[in-house]
Design a protein around this motif. Structure first.
Motif, PDB file in Angstrom:
ATOM      1  N   ASP A  66       5.924   0.687   9.543  1.00 14.18           N
ATOM      2  CA  ASP A  66       6.726  -0.466   9.111  1.00 14.18           C
ATOM      3  C   ASP A  66       5.939  -1.388   8.184  1.00 14.18           C
ATOM      4  O   ASP A  66       6.471  -1.858   7.180  1.00 14.18           O
ATOM      5  CB  ASP A  66       7.223  -1.268  10.315  1.00 14.18           C
ATOM      6  CG  ASP A  66       8.342  -0.568  11.066  1.00 14.18           C
ATOM      7  OD1 ASP A  66       8.968   0.355  10.497  1.00 14.18           O
ATOM      8  OD2 ASP A  66       8.583  -0.946  12.225  1.00 14.18           O
ATOM      9  N   ARG A  73       3.722  -0.647   6.149  1.00 18.15           N
ATOM     10  CA  ARG A  73       3.578   0.005   4.845  1.00 18.15           C
ATOM     11  C   ARG A  73       4.909   0.252   4.161  1.00 18.15           C
ATOM     12  O   ARG A  73       4.959   0.796   3.068  1.00 18.15           O
ATOM     13  CB  ARG A  73       2.808   1.320   4.998  1.00 18.15           C
ATOM     14  CG  ARG A  73       1.335   1.034   5.155  1.00 18.15           C
ATOM     15  CD  ARG A  73       0.620   2.091   5.943  1.00 18.15           C
ATOM     16  NE  ARG A  73      -0.779   1.702   6.138  1.00 18.15           N
ATOM     17  CZ  ARG A  73      -1.212   0.765   6.953  1.00 18.15           C
ATOM     18  NH1 ARG A  73      -0.349   0.074   7.659  1.00 18.15           N
ATOM     19  NH2 ARG A  73      -2.482   0.468   7.063  1.00 18.15           N
ATOM     20  N   GLY A  74       5.986  -0.117   4.814  1.00 18.28           N
ATOM     21  CA  GLY A  74       7.309   0.075   4.248  1.00 18.28           C
ATOM     22  C   GLY A  74       7.701   1.533   4.123  1.00 18.28           C
ATOM     23  O   GLY A  74       8.451   1.914   3.226  1.00 18.28           O
ATOM     24  N   LYS A  75       7.206   2.358   5.035  1.00 17.61           N
ATOM     25  CA  LYS A  75       7.465   3.801   4.991  1.00 17.61           C
ATOM     26  C   LYS A  75       8.450   4.191   6.086  1.00 17.61           C
ATOM     27  O   LYS A  75       8.312   3.779   7.239  1.00 17.61           O
ATOM     28  CB  LYS A  75       6.182   4.602   5.229  1.00 17.61           C
ATOM     29  CG  LYS A  75       5.093   4.368   4.245  1.00 17.61           C
ATOM     30  CD  LYS A  75       5.134   5.407   3.188  1.00 17.61           C
ATOM     31  CE  LYS A  75       3.953   5.187   2.256  1.00 17.61           C
ATOM     32  NZ  LYS A  75       4.133   5.896   1.034  1.00 17.61           N
TER      33      LYS A  75
END
Length: 71
Positions: free
Chosen positions: A14, A16-18
């Motif tokens: 989360d 890392r926005g992945k």
């Protein structure tokens, strides 16, 4: 590097926005297996689940293809 718990691994993604699918594809993993490892349904003992656990930093070791994980 200290190992992550399942919840820490989810938070790490989360941060890392992945998405799980994106992470899995970037690391040559099966998205379904990666989800199962993160949910605790697969323990990451051997094979593809082991590779996913290592890449997520949940388990120490190598993926089996010589690569280490955890970034």
């Amino acid at each position: 590097m200290p190992l992550r718990t399942l919840s820490q691994a989810k938070a790490w993604l989360d941060e890392r926005g992945k998405s799980v699918q994106e992470f899995a594809r970037e690391h040559g993993l099966c998205p379904s297996t990666t989800y199962q490892v993160l949910s605790g349904h697969k323990k990451g003992i051997r094979g593809k689940s082991h590779a996913a656990a290592v890449c997520l930093g949940i388990k120490a070791g190598t993926r089996g293809d010589g690569e280490t994980g955890g970034g």
